[in-house]
Design a protein around this motif. Structure first.
Motif, PDB file in Angstrom:
ATOM      1  N   UNK A  54      66.272 -27.510 -77.806  1.00 44.55           N
ATOM      2  CA  UNK A  54      65.477 -28.462 -78.571  1.00 44.55           C
ATOM      3  C   UNK A  54      64.211 -28.890 -77.847  1.00 44.55           C
ATOM      4  N   UNK A  55      63.395 -29.682 -78.531  1.00 40.61           N
ATOM      5  CA  UNK A  55      62.178 -30.291 -77.978  1.00 40.61           C
ATOM      6  C   UNK A  55      61.256 -29.258 -77.349  1.00 40.61           C
ATOM      7  N   UNK A  56      61.257 -28.031 -77.868  1.00 40.56           N
ATOM      8  CA  UNK A  56      60.331 -27.016 -77.391  1.00 40.56           C
ATOM      9  C   UNK A  56      60.639 -26.458 -76.020  1.00 40.56           C
ATOM     10  N   UNK A  57      61.770 -26.802 -75.454  1.00 40.59           N
ATOM     11  CA  UNK A  57      62.108 -26.291 -74.117  1.00 40.59           C
ATOM     12  C   UNK A  57      62.468 -24.815 -74.188  1.00 40.59           C
ATOM     13  N   UNK A  58      62.046 -24.067 -73.168  1.00 39.58           N
ATOM     14  CA  UNK A  58      62.348 -22.647 -73.091  1.00 39.58           C
ATOM     15  C   UNK A  58      63.727 -22.445 -72.472  1.00 39.58           C
ATOM     16  N   UNK A  59      64.310 -21.277 -72.776  1.00 47.55           N
ATOM     17  CA  UNK A  59      65.601 -20.966 -72.169  1.00 47.55           C
ATOM     18  C   UNK A  59      65.495 -20.902 -70.653  1.00 47.55           C
ATOM     19  N   UNK A  60      64.333 -20.471 -70.151  1.00 48.96           N
ATOM     20  CA  UNK A  60      64.151 -20.428 -68.703  1.00 48.96           C
ATOM     21  C   UNK A  60      64.131 -21.824 -68.089  1.00 48.96           C
ATOM     22  N   UNK A  61      64.019 -22.869 -68.932  1.00 46.94           N
ATOM     23  CA  UNK A  61      64.074 -24.244 -68.444  1.00 46.94           C
ATOM     24  C   UNK A  61      65.496 -24.789 -68.412  1.00 46.94           C
ATOM     25  N   UNK A  62      66.455 -24.019 -68.937  1.00 48.92           N
ATOM     26  CA  UNK A  62      67.826 -24.517 -69.026  1.00 48.92           C
ATOM     27  C   UNK A  62      68.404 -24.750 -67.638  1.00 48.92           C
ATOM     28  N   UNK A  63      69.180 -25.803 -67.527  1.00 43.01           N
ATOM     29  CA  UNK A  63      69.865 -26.088 -66.267  1.00 43.01           C
ATOM     30  C   UNK A  63      71.102 -25.198 -66.149  1.00 43.01           C
ATOM     31  N   UNK A  64      71.621 -25.004 -64.941  1.00 36.31           N
ATOM     32  CA  UNK A  64      72.871 -24.239 -64.805  1.00 36.31           C
ATOM     33  C   UNK A  64      73.999 -24.804 -65.659  1.00 36.31           C
ATOM     34  N   UNK A  65      74.065 -26.120 -65.779  1.00 33.71           N
ATOM     35  CA  UNK A  65      75.124 -26.722 -66.590  1.00 33.71           C
ATOM     36  C   UNK A  65      74.980 -26.331 -68.055  1.00 33.71           C
TER      37      UNK A  65
END
Length: 733
Positions: free
Chosen positions: A388-399
């Protein structure tokens, strides 16, 4: 699993007790004892008298090819193609284009006993003397086997000699393997007792990231000859393996295949175990007649967790603006168990009527396969925009990656969520049992013309209990079938024969339709003809055999997706409505030259296709049209293996190698996804620098070909191994 280990130890103790009871017998290494025992269902026939194109892959060829497991051994037969192997957890293959149930291992026999059923992991070749590919449906005798043919493994049994070998192997990707084969015998007034102990242990990593395996097997056997009146043989099979569930690589139109070292699962082992017993007693009633009786019991288990790629409809591949590539996975926990019981008795012999010679096989058998499947499944959201909110998958946290079971193809991080939420998906017990009566008579009409006729009456039953619906409600159904066979052989001369045969086969199908009814059997009919030749009858410097065969195989009632409204309203179900045909040509040669050169050649052209149109059996939304190819079936497949013995001064040596070509083939039923063709080359060199000690080097896939051996779908594709080295040292005594 503890009970399996205890039973294995108890069986081994029984072997020791049996040996100790013969301690007073005199050891006599000069005694020569006949050890040939006949195989059930096959009779005693010269290969030129058999109206089928069978192949025998013997121990010498298996050794020369450097194969360690059943899948590699079957690569030597061009009539056999690899099929989806359930994440590497069992053997799955087709013969002449046709495979069996995709949800169970392919059926194969061990000394005529059905041993492919069950969940004991892929079969190692330790303890195996030879592998036979019996082409065409054999239900007229065996009452089982896959639609295109039957594979029979012949085990290493006591040969009433003393000796054996111990060998160790070190190979690429931290492979360490030890194997031993030791046998001895004692001879006394009451008979002769031989025993053989075969076993192996292997620990290895893999070219696949974060993958490790551990395997061990123990296969003792005891044979007692009672003064030529009877022979009693007992064999134990105990195998334990820890293997990760590995669905292979993934493919998409955008990215192609993911790297062959990219592992989509997790390094959490699936544990498989086998405990099997076989007992055979053969009585020679007189010089013309013998009676063979036997019993087998095999217990298997498979337990563990798996992380598998989701299909494209659930957004298997994700991509973001920074070029990140992620695979979406789901989770399944499995607990499978099976018990298999076989009983049989067979009378074989010959007699004459009115100048005609008859060779008769008359028998009965009973088998019961009891299997329980328990599966829990967890599937995260199929959507790729969960951040959501335009975040990229590369921004995902390990959790976040762990929660949604996502794996970065370019930078995979494992172990983020090894216990995701999962709910009950399958809990089913099924018992398939069957009783059969069979007869075969091969009649010598003239000195050159032989006719084979036979058939089998089978009565079988299915009990199935869906524990998720009602554990107290068992649905029982039954059926009866008759499977005929007929063949003719014409001996042109002592070295050449022409033959033709027709046979019908059937295979029980597991599961039920949406009404809870048992499926009708899968039916097969096969017509083939060809020519065989024994080269030793024509050449002084050449021995061996060649054969050329043409065949046509038809299959009816295989399971397809049930798209009737009353079925789709309550879920996904199957119905036996599919039709397919396979037409082809095979050429096989096994030749030995006077100069110690041996040559194996196997080529098959197989055109296997669907004959009617329907929605596919797995509910992926595809429509299969008449003329579409069967999955994992190349039109062209070719294998050649050569070995040459020679001397380097006083040192014995051997050089050899092989080539395998597999043509392109369909990789996802109902789609246009294809696996590319490939050619792999292997070589070996072996020397004996000191008497009884040998050193061997194997190099597989010399040219480091990137290839794919089989698939179930474009996201479940098994990659072949890169270039691999192995060094083996052996001590023979």
């Amino acid at each position: 699993m503890r009970s399996l280990k205890l039973a294995g130890l108890a069986s081994t103790a029984l072997c020791v007790v049996a040996l100790s009871t013969s301690a007073n017998a005199q050891i006599d290494d000069e005694v020569v004892i006949a050890t040939d025992t006949r195989q059930a269902y096959l009779g005693n026939f010269n290969p030129l008298e058999v109206p089928n194109a069978d192949q025998v892959i013997d121990s010498e060829l298996l050794e020369n090819a450097g194969v360690l497991n059943l899948s590699e051994a079957l690569d030597l037969s061009a009539s056999v193609a690899r099929q989806n192997n359930f994440g590497g957890l069992w053997n799955s293959f087709s013969v002449r284009g046709f495979a069996g149930d995709i949800n169970l291992p392919s059926g194969f026999l061990v000394n005529g006993f059905n041993a492919g059923r069950g969940f004991g992991g892929p079969r190692d070749l330790a303890g195996i003397e030879s592998v036979s590919v019996l082409k065409g449906p054999r239900s007229a005798l065996f009452g089982r086997g896959e639609p295109g043919g039957t594979v029979n493994l012949v085990t290493k049994r006591p040969q009433f000699e003393s000796g054996g070998y111990i060998k160790g192997t070190v190979g690429s990707w931290e492979q360490y393997r030890a194997e031993a084969d030791i046998q001895h015998f004692v001879s006394g007034d009451g008979g002769d007792l031989g025993f053989r102990l075969v076993g192996f242990y292997e620990d290895a990593e893999s070219f696949r990231n974060d993958v490790e395996t551990e395997k061990l097997g123990f296969y003792p056997s005891v044979t007692l000859n009672l003064n030529d009146a009877a022979t009693v043989t007992y064999e134990l099979e105990y195998t334990e393996q820890e293997l990760p569930f590995d669905r292979g690589v993934v493919f998409s139109e955008e990215f192609g295949f993911s790297p062959r070292d990219f592992f989509v699962g997790e390094n959490v082992p699936i544990e498989t175990q086998v405990l099997g017993h076989q007992l055979e007693v053969e009585f020679d009633l007189n010089e013309n007649w013998s009676l063979l009786t036997g019993a087998g019991y095999r217990e298997t288990s498979l337990e563990g967790d798996a992380f598998e790629p989701q299909f494209g409809s659930r957004q298997t591949f994700f991509r973001d603006d920074e070029g990140g590539q992620f695979v979406s996975r789901f989770f399944r926990s499995r607990d499978f168990e099976s018990d298999y019981v076989v009983l049989r008795g067979e009378l074989a012999g010959e007699f004459n009527t009115g100048g005609l010679r008859h060779r008769l096989i008359l028998g009965a058998d009973y088998d019961e396969f009891d299997n329980t499947l328990v599966i829990d499944r967890g599937r995260p959201s199929p959507r790729g925009d969960f951040l959501g909110e335009g975040r990229l998958l590369t921004d995902a946290t390990p959790a976040e990656l762990g929660r949604f079971l996502l794996l970065d193809i370019n930078n995979p991080v494992y172990g983020l969520n090894l216990a995701p939420d999962a709910g009950a998906n399958t809990n089913r017990n099924e018992v398939l049992s069957g009783f059969g009566l069979y007869i075969q008579d091969q009649i010598d009409i003239t000195d050159q013309l032989q006719v084979r006729i036979g058939g089998r009456f089978s009565d079988f039953e299915q009990d199935i209990t869906n524990n998720l619906v009602d554990p107290n409600a068992t649905r029982t159904t039954s059926d009866t079938r008759f499977s005929p066979q007929v063949g003719v052989v014409y001996r042109v001369n002592e070295g050449v024969s022409l033959y033709a045969s027709y046979g019908e086969g059937f295979r029980q199908q597991t599961g039920v339709d949406f009404q809870g009814d048992q499926f009708d059997p899968n039916l097969t009919d096969s017509l083939e003809g060809g020519v065989k030749a024994e080269l030793g009858q024509f050449f002084d410097t050449v021995n061996g055999s060649v054969s050329l065969t043409v065949f046509q195989v038809n299959q009816d009632n295989f399971l397809v997706n049930d798209d009737r409204p009353e079925a789709t309203a309550v879920g996904f179900f199957s119905i036996p409505a599919g039709e397919a045909a396979s037409t082809g040509v095979e050429f096989d040669a096994n030749v030995e030259f006077e100069n110690d050169l041996s040559l194996w050649v196997s080529y098959a052209y197989t055109d296997a296709e669907f004959k009617n149109s329907f929605a596919d059996a797995d509910g992926f939304g595809f429509t299969i049209d008449a003329g579409d190819p069967l999955i994992n079936t190349p039109k062209h497949q070719f294998n050649v293996q050569a070995a040459k013995n020679f001397d380097l001064g006083a040192i014995q040596a051997q050089l050899g190698g092989g080539l395998l070509y597999v043509g392109d083939r369909n990789g996802f039923v109902g789609s246009d996804f294809e696996l590319p063709d490939y050619t792999t080359v292997r070589a070996f060199a072996e020397i004996e620098p000191v008497e009884n000690i040998s050193l061997r080097l194997d190099v597989d896939n010399i040219f480091d070909e990137t290839f794919y051996t089989n698939s179930f779908a474009n996201v479940w594709v098994e990659p072949g191994a890169p270039r691999r080295f192995r060094i083996t040292a052996a001590y023979n005594f």
